[in-house]
Design a protein around this motif. Sequence first.
Motif, PDB file in Angstrom:
ATOM      1  N   ASP A   2     -13.768 -15.725 -10.383  1.00 46.57           N
ATOM      2  CA  ASP A   2     -12.525 -14.945 -10.396  1.00 46.57           C
ATOM      3  C   ASP A   2     -12.456 -13.974 -11.571  1.00 46.57           C
ATOM      4  O   ASP A   2     -11.365 -13.532 -11.951  1.00 46.57           O
ATOM      5  N   GLN A   3     -13.606 -13.626 -12.127  1.00 42.23           N
ATOM      6  CA  GLN A   3     -13.710 -12.638 -13.199  1.00 42.23           C
ATOM      7  C   GLN A   3     -12.773 -12.964 -14.363  1.00 42.23           C
ATOM      8  O   GLN A   3     -13.068 -13.823 -15.160  1.00 42.23           O
ATOM      9  N   ASN A   4     -11.621 -12.330 -14.438  1.00 43.35           N
ATOM     10  CA  ASN A   4     -10.705 -12.538 -15.566  1.00 43.35           C
ATOM     11  C   ASN A   4      -9.745 -13.704 -15.352  1.00 43.35           C
ATOM     12  O   ASN A   4      -8.838 -13.920 -16.153  1.00 43.35           O
ATOM     13  N   THR A  41     -14.525 -20.362 -14.316  1.00 39.16           N
ATOM     14  CA  THR A  41     -15.782 -19.837 -14.852  1.00 39.16           C
ATOM     15  C   THR A  41     -16.938 -20.296 -13.984  1.00 39.16           C
ATOM     16  O   THR A  41     -16.774 -21.117 -13.071  1.00 39.16           O
ATOM     17  N   ASP A  85     -19.191 -16.263 -12.228  1.00 44.26           N
ATOM     18  CA  ASP A  85     -17.753 -16.392 -12.454  1.00 44.26           C
ATOM     19  C   ASP A  85     -17.025 -16.032 -11.156  1.00 44.26           C
ATOM     20  O   ASP A  85     -17.131 -14.903 -10.675  1.00 44.26           O
TER      21      ASP A  85
END
Length: 402
Positions: A227-229, A233, A225
């Motif tokens: 950019d994490q949050n 994805t 992923d």
Amino acid sequence: MLFLVSLIGIVYSTQLTLVEPSLTIPSTKNASMPVNVADFGYVPYGRTVGGNLTYVENTCNPLNITLNSNIVLTMGATCKFLAQAMNVQSAGGKMLVIIYNHEEDISNFLLIAEYGSQQSFIPTMMINKADGEFLIEKLESMTIYAQVSFELKQQEIVDLQYFLSSFDVLSYLFLDEFLPFAKQMINKITFDPIYIQFYCKECEKTGYKATNQNCISGGRYCGQDPDQNGPLTGRDVILEDLRQICILQKYDLITWWNYMILFNELCFNNYQECPSKIMKSISINETIVNDCMTSSFVGKNTLLDDNTILKEQRYKIMRNHQVYWPSLYINGEFYKGDLYLNNADESTVFDVDDFAVLEAICDGFLDDSRPTLCNATGFFSIKDGELQDCKYNQFIFQKQVP
């Protein structure tokens, strides 16, 4: 930060040879022992480095001795390998040989440095514990001259395999810096980008029949992923990998390279529509690329069906036992040393001889097939993505060099 990565399966051919006296090493029954060259600092491919061995018990702190271009032998320590190399370099040593302080075979490990280790200009390597203890014992009663030859397999056309990820910033740094040189030898090299991927172990247990937001093909091919949050994805990473491979398959290498440079400049902060805009700006037909991506799946369900292009990429990764990126293979051999070209850009004047990765690539050519660039000397600059010979461009030379 430096760390050891288990890399079982790769055999390193570089050896340290005892020249004078020619002693028989118990572990090898001859005068040479295997070494594991660190993946940082300067590795002088095409050359032989020799000198008297000097044992220094602790190289973690600045050395209050003058080494007179000797090769330093030291025991493994708790401090960072790069710090040890810098201390040896500052004291005048020409090479650092670290004795691994465990019984395991050194060929199972890879000494890695993160970006920023270019301040080390000497090669660093590791030898097995038994070989190191043998040398320490002999050095108590004699002087030993040793040497290491750093050689690559040579070919008429040099094969380059570059392991990368489409959402890894450092993967693009090498591409950006090496492009002007690649243009000068484009007919003398093959360049095969191989995109790192993962797979979902839990998905494998269920026969790849479930979807995963970081994967395609039922979990066969996954990405981290980016950019994490954020909205992206791992699936976006894998699909961008696939897009970039299709661009290379349907167009030439320089077109692919131009797309990569623009992607790095424009797409990390605004990805969604960015690839389409870039392709249009450099005359890449998006329909052709999309058709390539779609037809690479064995069925119509991209979330579950296998993908022939990514399956081939997986095979290349496994064949090379590759575990980290970005990294480079030259004529099938894993390149050791700094990968980056010291941020060469339009404000930089540099000496081509200073670039270890370029020197290694040039050493991969047979003598009668070396590109003109590989025989060049003197200062160069880069302007608009092209090499400029400062010998004929006094303005750039005088502006940048005091």
